[in-house]
Design a protein around this motif. Structure first.
Motif, PDB file in Angstrom:
ATOM      1  N   PRO A  52       0.823  -1.224   0.000  1.00  0.00           N
ATOM      2  CA  PRO A  52       0.000   0.000   0.000  1.00  0.00           C
ATOM      3  C   PRO A  52       0.852   1.267   0.000  1.00  0.00           C
ATOM      4  O   PRO A  52       1.706   1.464   0.860  1.00  0.00           O
ATOM      5  N   GLY A  53       0.654   2.087  -1.030  1.00  0.00           N
ATOM      6  CA  GLY A  53       1.399   3.334  -1.150  1.00  0.00           C
ATOM      7  C   GLY A  53       2.653   3.238  -1.985  1.00  0.00           C
ATOM      8  O   GLY A  53       3.313   4.256  -2.224  1.00  0.00           O
ATOM      9  N   ALA A  54       3.010   2.055  -2.484  1.00  0.00           N
ATOM     10  CA  ALA A  54       4.229   1.925  -3.296  1.00  0.00           C
ATOM     11  C   ALA A  54       4.154   0.660  -4.128  1.00  0.00           C
ATOM     12  O   ALA A  54       4.222  -0.455  -3.589  1.00  0.00           O
ATOM     13  N   THR A  55       3.999   0.831  -5.427  1.00  0.00           N
ATOM     14  CA  THR A  55       4.047  -0.280  -6.382  1.00  0.00           C
ATOM     15  C   THR A  55       5.151   0.028  -7.380  1.00  0.00           C
ATOM     16  O   THR A  55       5.151   1.098  -8.009  1.00  0.00           O
ATOM     17  N   VAL A  56       6.115  -0.906  -7.531  1.00  0.00           N
ATOM     18  CA  VAL A  56       7.293  -0.663  -8.361  1.00  0.00           C
ATOM     19  C   VAL A  56       7.443  -1.798  -9.373  1.00  0.00           C
ATOM     20  O   VAL A  56       7.480  -2.974  -8.995  1.00  0.00           O
ATOM     21  N   PHE A  57       7.503  -1.418 -10.652  1.00  0.00           N
ATOM     22  CA  PHE A  57       7.865  -2.330 -11.728  1.00  0.00           C
ATOM     23  C   PHE A  57       9.287  -1.997 -12.148  1.00  0.00           C
ATOM     24  O   PHE A  57       9.581  -0.850 -12.506  1.00  0.00           O
ATOM     25  N   THR A  58      10.197  -3.007 -12.116  1.00  0.00           N
ATOM     26  CA  THR A  58      11.603  -2.791 -12.470  1.00  0.00           C
ATOM     27  C   THR A  58      11.927  -3.581 -13.720  1.00  0.00           C
ATOM     28  O   THR A  58      11.834  -4.820 -13.730  1.00  0.00           O
ATOM     29  N   VAL A  59      12.294  -2.856 -14.784  1.00  0.00           N
ATOM     30  CA  VAL A  59      12.682  -3.476 -16.051  1.00  0.00           C
ATOM     31  C   VAL A  59      14.205  -3.555 -16.084  1.00  0.00           C
ATOM     32  O   VAL A  59      14.891  -2.537 -15.948  1.00  0.00           O
ATOM     33  N   THR A  60      14.751  -4.754 -16.279  1.00  0.00           N
ATOM     34  CA  THR A  60      16.198  -4.964 -16.290  1.00  0.00           C
ATOM     35  C   THR A  60      16.605  -5.549 -17.624  1.00  0.00           C
ATOM     36  O   THR A  60      16.041  -6.558 -18.073  1.00  0.00           O
ATOM     37  N   VAL A  61      17.573  -4.921 -18.265  1.00  0.00           N
ATOM     38  CA  VAL A  61      18.158  -5.426 -19.513  1.00  0.00           C
ATOM     39  C   VAL A  61      19.581  -5.857 -19.199  1.00  0.00           C
ATOM     40  O   VAL A  61      20.387  -5.046 -18.727  1.00  0.00           O
ATOM     41  N   PRO A  62      19.944  -7.119 -19.416  1.00  0.00           N
ATOM     42  CA  PRO A  62      21.267  -7.606 -19.012  1.00  0.00           C
ATOM     43  C   PRO A  62      22.392  -6.957 -19.791  1.00  0.00           C
ATOM     44  O   PRO A  62      22.201  -6.448 -20.900  1.00  0.00           O
ATOM     45  N   ALA A  63      23.577  -6.990 -19.204  1.00  0.00           N
ATOM     46  CA  ALA A  63      24.749  -6.362 -19.816  1.00  0.00           C
ATOM     47  C   ALA A  63      25.133  -7.041 -21.119  1.00  0.00           C
ATOM     48  O   ALA A  63      25.778  -6.437 -21.967  1.00  0.00           O
ATOM     49  N   ALA A  64      24.757  -8.311 -21.275  1.00  0.00           N
ATOM     50  CA  ALA A  64      25.111  -9.017 -22.508  1.00  0.00           C
ATOM     51  C   ALA A  64      24.505  -8.361 -23.718  1.00  0.00           C
ATOM     52  O   ALA A  64      25.017  -8.457 -24.832  1.00  0.00           O
ATOM     53  N   LEU A  65      23.347  -7.670 -23.530  1.00  0.00           N
ATOM     54  CA  LEU A  65      22.692  -6.982 -24.649  1.00  0.00           C
ATOM     55  C   LEU A  65      22.896  -5.489 -24.602  1.00  0.00           C
ATOM     56  O   LEU A  65      22.321  -4.765 -25.398  1.00  0.00           O
ATOM     57  N   ALA A  66      23.641  -5.022 -23.623  1.00  0.00           N
ATOM     58  CA  ALA A  66      23.733  -3.581 -23.420  1.00  0.00           C
ATOM     59  C   ALA A  66      25.152  -3.096 -23.654  1.00  0.00           C
ATOM     60  O   ALA A  66      26.114  -3.640 -23.138  1.00  0.00           O
ATOM     61  N   GLY A  67      25.278  -2.004 -24.448  1.00  0.00           N
ATOM     62  CA  GLY A  67      26.556  -1.330 -24.566  1.00  0.00           C
ATOM     63  C   GLY A  67      26.490  -0.076 -23.713  1.00  0.00           C
ATOM     64  O   GLY A  67      26.125   0.990 -24.195  1.00  0.00           O
TER      65      GLY A  67
END
Length: 484
Positions: A465-480
């Motif tokens: 209650p009072g805080a809902t968080v969606f965290t999107v994570t993209v791994p380093a293998a696909l990230a420059g």
């Protein structure tokens, strides 16, 4: 005949076949052992008889040399012949007792003549007429005098025959006991395999369409390490089958639910289109503004149905990503993409204040910008649709453990614990009473999760209650990743 025996042998149980195989092997071993033992005994007795002949002839030769007779030096059933040999001719002396000579003395004469030529003791085995098998030995008593003695071999033959009989009876009984008791022991040892076969038959008789779990297991013990390994492999196979059946049942259940939900979701806009089409037909003769209003509703319902079909098509393509990937990755600045999504959110949801938390100035990733933007729009829209007006929403970009993260949070009432595990299911709604005009189709979070997974990432949810968080994570293998 051989083929029929082979087919009969092939139909026997494994324990019986192993017992017969052991019996055949034991028969070969018994035959080898019996032959070796019989041969050794025959040779041993023959050697003993040869020694007895030699010892007897020593005493007989001394008696002949001293007294010219064999008086008191004879053995029962032996034959004796004394020859005077000169110029290669052997002349038989008159025996003291006619019983000392057999009816036919030709073999004795030949052996005496051969001894004169060989100048050493000679041994032969001959079959004397009407007397039987005898062992003959010739030795020189003194120059020109040769003694030929013959000992019967009936006792050796009888002993060897008796030994063969004893061996045959003993080995036969041992072979019979080996086959009978060996078969019983083998059947006992192979009982775990029979139990496994019974378990397998139980599996074949179970209707796998009624349940995704197999009700049978092989839980017996014993049988040795090999059977334990087989039992473990068997149960592991059953567990694997159970898991596969569970996955298949779950997939079938999800497919049926998906088809039912999709049909239900598509039926609503289709019915709306149909109703507004009828109203449009009746309104054609009425005021133009009423006609335009019905036409606008027709377009809105068609657009809503088209959006739903697009989401379904996208999910289908993501499910079959190994065949055709729906992603078009390119180098994209994630921070800029988040700012664009935030601007669009402010324009369409002015009643929800949005805050972009300061973070990296630039974050270059190789992603599909259109799909990641769709993920951000879905998550932001979800925050606005499921929270009251005036609820604050925030979005933050960060780099954690070499991976890019986007956190979208709101200060709304939160998601009930019973619903948190299913919010990413297709067509699932937390608020069952929410209207479709406001609540959406229930595909937004499912599409977002599938798109992030297609990028090799994940979406995590934490809510209270009072805080809902969606965290999107993209791994380093696909990230420059680049420094801010």
């Amino acid at each position: 005949m051989i083929g029929r025996l082979r087919r009969t042998y092939g139909r026997l149980r494994l324990g019986t076949r192993l017992a017969l195989g052991l019996g055949a092997l034991a028969l070969v071993v018994f035959a080898v052992v019996g032959t070796a033992l019989t041969t050794y005994m025959r040779d041993y007795l023959s050697h003993q008889l040869d020694q007895q002949l030699a010892q007897a002839q020593i005493a007989q030769s001394k008696s002949i040399a001293d007294h010219g007779t064999l008086s008191g030096k004879k053995y029962y059933s032996w034959f004796y012949a004394v020859y005077d040999v000169s110029d290669g001719t052997a002349r038989l002396r008159r025996p003291e007792d006619p019983a000392d000579l057999p009816e036919d003395v030709d073999d004795f004469t030949d052996l005496a003549r051969a001894q004169t030529v060989a100048h050493t003791e000679l041994l032969r085995t001959e079959h004397l007429r009407e007397a039987g098998l005898y062992r003959l030995r010739a030795c020189e008593v003194e120059p020109g005098v040769v003694l030929v003695s013959a000992a019967p071999m009936d006792e050796i033959k009888g002993t060897v025959s008796q030994l063969i009989t004893i061996q045959a009876v003993t080995f036969g009984l041992a072979l019979l006991a080996l086959v009978v008791f060996g078969r019983a022991m083998l059947r006992r040892g192979l009982k775990p395999l029979s139990d496994m076969a019974h378990t397998a038959r139980g599996i074949t008789s179970h209707d796998l369409t009624d349940s995704a779990r197999l009700p049978v297991r092989h839980d017996a013990h014993g049988g040795g390490p090999e059977v334990e390994e087989l039992r473990t492999a068997f149960n592991t196979m059953l567990e694997h089958i159970d898991d596969s059946l569970a996955v298949r049942a779950e997939a079938e259940q999800r497919l049926r639910r998906f088809v039912a939900d999709a049909s239900h979701e598509l039926r609503t806009p289709l019915m709306s289109v149909r109703g507004y089409a009828d109203l449009f037909q009746y309104a054609a003769a009425n005021a133009p503004e009423e006609r335009d209003r019905h036409l606008a509703r027709l377009r809105a319902e068609a657009a809503r149905m088209g959006s739903l079909l697009d989401d379904l098509l996208l999910l289908a393509r993501l499910d079959a990503a190994e065949v055709e990937t729906p992603l078009r990755p390119q180098e994209t600045d994630l921070v800029e993409l988040v700012e664009q999504a935030a601007d669009a959110f402010r324009a369409t949801h002015a009643d929800h204040p949005l805050t972009v938390v300061p973070g990296p100035g630039s974050l270059k990733l190789r992603i599909d910008p259109q799909r990641i933007r769709q993920v951000l729009d879905n998550l932001l829209t979800n925050a606005a649709m499921h929270t009251p007006a005036g609820t604050e929403v925030s979005v933050a970009v960060s780099v954690t453990d070499g991976a890019a993260q986007v956190r979208i949070s709101d200060a709304g009432p939160g998601i009930p614990p019973a619903d948190r595990g299913r919010v990413f299911d297709r067509f699932y709604r937390v608020d069952k009473a929410r209207s479709r005009d406001r609540g959406g189709s229930g595909l937004g979070l499912a599409v977002a999760q599938s798109l992030v997974r297609a990028h090799g990432g994940r979406i995590d949810l934490s809510s209270e209650p009072g805080a809902t968080v969606f965290t999107v994570t993209v791994p380093a293998a696909l990230a420059g990743l680049t420094d801010p």
